[in-house]
Design an enzyme around this catalytic site. Structure first.
Site, PDB file in Angstrom:
ATOM      1  N   THR B 156       0.865  -1.186   0.000  1.00  0.00           N
ATOM      2  CA  THR B 156       0.000   0.000   0.000  1.00  0.00           C
ATOM      3  C   THR B 156       0.905   1.241   0.000  1.00  0.00           C
ATOM      4  OG1 THR B 156      -0.241  -0.151   2.395  1.00  0.00           O
ATOM      5  CG2 THR B 156      -1.993  -1.122   1.052  1.00  0.00           C
ATOM      6  N   LYS B 182       4.391  -6.627   4.182  1.00  0.00           N
ATOM      7  CA  LYS B 182       4.147  -5.240   3.786  1.00  0.00           C
ATOM      8  C   LYS B 182       3.928  -4.445   5.058  1.00  0.00           C
ATOM      9  CE  LYS B 182       0.629  -3.358   3.234  1.00  0.00           C
ATOM     10  NZ  LYS B 182      -0.248  -2.410   4.039  1.00  0.00           N
ATOM     11  N   THR B 193      -2.320  -1.648   7.931  1.00  0.00           N
ATOM     12  CA  THR B 193      -1.920  -3.003   8.187  1.00  0.00           C
ATOM     13  C   THR B 193      -0.496  -3.426   7.926  1.00  0.00           C
ATOM     14  OG1 THR B 193      -4.092  -3.596   7.472  1.00  0.00           O
ATOM     15  CG2 THR B 193      -2.571  -5.383   7.827  1.00  0.00           C
ATOM     16  N   GLU B 278       6.736   5.146   7.151  1.00  0.00           N
ATOM     17  CA  GLU B 278       6.404   6.369   6.415  1.00  0.00           C
ATOM     18  C   GLU B 278       7.333   7.517   6.808  1.00  0.00           C
ATOM     19  OE1 GLU B 278       1.710   5.553   5.424  1.00  0.00           O
ATOM     20  OE2 GLU B 278       2.257   6.523   7.292  1.00  0.00           O
ATOM     21  N   ASN B 401       0.537  11.575   6.141  1.00  0.00           N
ATOM     22  CA  ASN B 401      -0.665  11.249   6.898  1.00  0.00           C
ATOM     23  C   ASN B 401      -1.615  12.415   7.128  1.00  0.00           C
ATOM     24  OD1 ASN B 401      -0.450   8.368   7.623  1.00  0.00           O
ATOM     25  ND2 ASN B 401       1.548   9.055   8.337  1.00  0.00           N
ATOM     26  N   SER B 406      -5.077  18.879   1.746  1.00  0.00           N
ATOM     27  CA  SER B 406      -4.519  20.208   1.485  1.00  0.00           C
ATOM     28  C   SER B 406      -3.738  20.215   0.188  1.00  0.00           C
ATOM     29  CB  SER B 406      -3.655  20.659   2.655  1.00  0.00           C
ATOM     30  OG  SER B 406      -2.665  19.688   2.929  1.00  0.00           O
TER      31      SER B 406
END
Lengths: 406, 406
Positions: B156, B182, B193, B278, B401, B406
């Protein structure tokens, strides 16, 4: 530093408290060209109550205050900003002893009647001898007014000074409660510490004052979270001079009135601290109801408020209720996915464990654009309920806390 | 999306596992122009073990797997990316049933022998009927090779596919363990997940496989944290086909060899997931030793790894050990400030509760510039020890996140 969008245009001078005199000074502990020392002197007979960080690695001033508190009386408070005197070992203890002695000498009182708080960098020895160069002059300047200047002297990463005051009419006369606070919450141990100091001219014995302060703090400062990081130095001290002549006896109607005003003042200060959280652009009230108990509701609300994914979504004005579900699920408290309902302000976004059939993306997005947002979760299990307050997590938070070296 | 700085140039095709056939497909659940479905088929007699999220609000596929797991056997695995089928109520249960039926029909097996996992958006009903349009073709394409393609189909917000393999020589012959994962950790419930799927051609009965998987996961996936947020869908499944003919009996020397290889594979996959967190720019191992117990060491290490202030300091290459002290203090576990010692790699920055007298800012700063950093804390209380792995907290995490709108 960009001021918080919640920063008031100015801080009006708060009402004085009979029996309290204040002065600020520039000792140059770390900052230049601004005050970094606050000295408060209290009339004889002043009682004191305090609540402190739950950290297992508390600062030296926290240990000093804990040591003096059981006697229940105070004559002075000495606070510095720029250095937390935390994780400073034996040097830290020596610095608290010296600080108290210097203040005591200037005021003609005993060192153990001086309460201490320090906020700023962790791990740097505090050069307490510098207080010596400003203490006599500060003592000479002590005056009943000066609460706004006091609020400014204790700031670190705060972008505005914070003060609140309440007047209560008791059977024995009118009393004033004035308090100041600095943050930015539990947010910044580098510029450490949430500090708040409250004084009243009511006459309240120390155990009663302690009970009211502990109860009030549990509903205010202990219900805010900016980044889930608990400072080594968090300190709230309340002083009651009795100079108004109006007494607050435990269990009396006056005590109920006084506690109500104190609670309201503490909550307002806690909200100001949250609204000045590092990088904050949104102020968020998170209410969990329908929990098995109030404590369970509180834990779930905290889990939502502390979630980086919930906080970044709020920063992005994203009505991302999936992340609320995630945070409910990870809290470890009783919850039944298929009974959950979630609101952003008045907009119900989820019900019975699914997206609300009448969900309007436009209505939810409208709510998320507001500077103050209420999130409500109904677990549908019982009658437990609690609210916590938080702010969003923005790139500015990361910049403030990570960009020192870059 | 900028690839993680730890992304390998390419993923070599991992070794095949006898008894396992794979295929991927494009069902267009959410993504366009990429695969989003993985189908694995297992030979008859394949055993299965699994570990799942601790969330009280788990996804429908997690509930499905928990329901099927006690029988201990599996014939297929169906995974989709783009939709987590989480917080989808009765529709979610219906979607799992339909998914299993569609895979079962294409493979000529029973629905309860199909294991399921879904990852992606929370709260959107999963259009499981779309599997119907690709399932027969996928079943026809099933082949023993294709693990790299499988690793890609389940991504993802991951920036690179993750696979690891080990070969172990047992008394009954050589066996292969290949696994994919993942992320991005517990990081992204919107793109929800952490998933990992492992297969081996060793013959391992289900209870033995479960015991080894649970032990391995507790030392690997349960020791990483990217943002402290636990997904509704975390799933690790291990399948043992037995097709190699080499058996792993509980308690045997072979079992020890096999468990060692499995542990090593799980740890490598967990590290890859962390390195693809991330916004990650640093990979950090946090070791706490000298604790009263291993569990206590683990809680303190997690408190450090989850602290936004520690993570932003690492992002800023700031050797800010005061924040480590803060995180030790807030963990609520036994700690004595005045016995603490802290290292960044080989550089001791603090000892006996104070800054190290030989502290070198230059040496510490040099360490912080490295992409991989080891932080070690000695509490000086006992012999408890544990390590957790994490990444830093950067503005990119907030952007990924929070910037949807925006």
């Amino acid at each position: 530093m960009t001021p918080s969008p919640f920063a008031p245009a100015e801080l009006p001078e708060p009402p004085m408290v009979a029996g309290v005199r204040l002065a600020t000074a520039e000792a140059g502990i770390k900052y230049r060209g601004r005050t970094d020392v606050l000295l408060m002197a209290f009339d004889e007979g002043t009682t004191v109550a305090g609540t402190f960080t739950t950290s297992r690695c508390p600062s030296a001033p926290v240990e000093w205050c804990r040591m003096q508190l059981p006697r229940g009386t105070a004559r002075a408070l000495l606070v510095n900003s720029g250095n937390a005197n935390a994780f400073t070992g034996k040097k830290g203890r020596a610095a608290t002893q010296l600080s108290a002695e210097l203040a005591a000498k200037a005021l003609g009182i005993a060192p153990e009647d001086v309460f201490l708080a320090s906020t700023g960098v962790i791990g740097e020895p505090l050069p307490a001898e510098r207080f010596g160069t400003v203490m006599d002059a500060a003592a000479a300047r002590l005056a009943p007014s000066g609460w706004a200047a006091a609020a400014r002297a204790i700031m670190t990463t705060d972008t505005f000074p914070k003060a609140e005051s309440r007047t209560v009419t008791l059977s024995g006369g009118s009393v004033t409660i004035t308090g100041i606070a600095k943050g930015a919450g539990m947010i910044a141990p580098d510029m450490a510490t949430m500090l708040s100091f409250i004084a009243t001219d009511a006459a309240v014995d120390a155990p009663t004052l302690q009970a009211m302060l502990s109860a009030g703090v549990s509903k205010s400062f202990n219900k805010i979270t900016i980044d889930s990081d608990t400072s080594t130095s968090d300190t709230v001290l309340a002083f009651a001079t009795g100079a108004s002549g109006a007494a607050v006896a435990a269990g009396s109607a006056d005590a109920a009135l006084f506690a109500e005003a104190l609670d309201s003042l503490l909550l307002s200060l806690a909200h100001w601290v949250t609204k000045d959280g590092e990088g904050c652009t949104k102020f968020v009230a998170i209410t969990v109801e329908g929990a098995e108990s109030d404590a369970s509701a509180g834990k779930i609300a905290k889990s939502i408020a502390d979630s980086p994914l919930v906080k970044t979504a709020i920063a992005g004005e994203d009505a991302n209720w999936g992340r609320i579900v995630m945070a409910v699920g990870k809290a470890g408290e009783p919850a039944d996915r298929d009974r959950l309902a979630i609101w952003f302000d008045h907009v119900r976004v989820a019900v019975e464990g699914e997206r609300d059939p009448d969900y309007s993306e436009a209505a939810a997005s409208e709510v998320m654009k507001k500077p103050e947002i209420a999130i409500r979760v109904d677990l549908g299990l019982g009658s437990g309920r609690d609210t916590v307050w938080t702010c969003d997590l923005t790139k500015e938070y990361v910049a403030i806390n990570g960009d020192y070296r870059s």
